[in-house]
Design an enzyme around this catalytic site. Sequence first.
Site: not given
Length: 291
Positions: A164, A179
């Site tokens: 994502y 991330k």
Amino acid sequence: MVTCHKSLAAKPFDQPPFPPDLLAGEIALVTGGGSGMGLGMARALAQSGAAIAIVGRSFDRARAGVEAIEALGGRAIAVTADVRDPAAIADAFEQAEAALGPVTILANNAGGNFPVLADAMSANAWRAVTRIAIDGTFFCSTEFARRRIAAGGAGAIVNNSAQYIWSGFPGDAHSASAKAAVAGMTAALAREWRPHRIRVNCIAAGFFPHDGSTEGNDADTRRRLGMMIPLGRVGEMQEFGWLSAFLCSSFATGITGETIVIDGAERLRRSLLTGAFEPPRERAALWGRMP
Ligand code: COA
């Protein structure tokens, strides 16, 4: 249940794609390796012959991971540390190297996530998630690299990012940002440490439900999530683990600085919140309004 496409099943854990001595002689330190995706990495690395140091904030959870590795016939130790604390990380490497030998593989898995909309997120909530992923990955990687460089080089790092990072989704601004930073860090560190033969790669995983997942891990949740994924199912933990082991192995000596997606084509969809994927051949109209 409407089944609108066929699924490709994963191989079971006891049918690994690699020989059991693929990583023989390697010592892998896995952060957050006592449960969830970290345990998936640890089990696959151990199944391929590596000895494992499981590092976690909770000794009991790390110890449970050790027992899972020992049940496979592998060798493992549990070490307590918070990846946000560089001194604790240095100490964890000391303990791992004293017990097992020089750490040659690092799996940066430790992470945290919880749903909260960005405009309602406290500074502490933002920092809790971003510091574990960004600071933790950086502190562990630099500790690892300093030791590998002093020992003459060679080693592999695999980072657990997320699919994502390219899309985000509501309630996940902290983790999507963190991330994404991990994927960027992967490329930067791979360039810096190439002369020392330290490869750095990253996995951008989709849904791999486990008992600690925010979404849950019951059969109905897995089925519901699978319906949103073009491949027709969620990932099985051994698939994620095997990709991690592959990237740290001699199969992957030509791969560094990469972020590899394993998500059943979830990334190719517009949003996590749209309905079930409908294959083009089964649609009343390919796109646009129904006739
Ligand atoms: N929902 C909303 N806010 C949350 C939260 C949740 N579920 N969990 C933590 N926070 C907020 C806290 O309220 C706090 O903010 P505040 O001081 O403004 O109230 C801030 O985040 C820090 O919380 P704290 O518990 O002190 O952080 P920590 O560093 O000890 O732990 C985690 C953070 C993410 C590691 C912890 O929440 C955790 O262990 N989560 C379960 C593991 C997990 O995330 N699993 C999912 C893997 S995909």
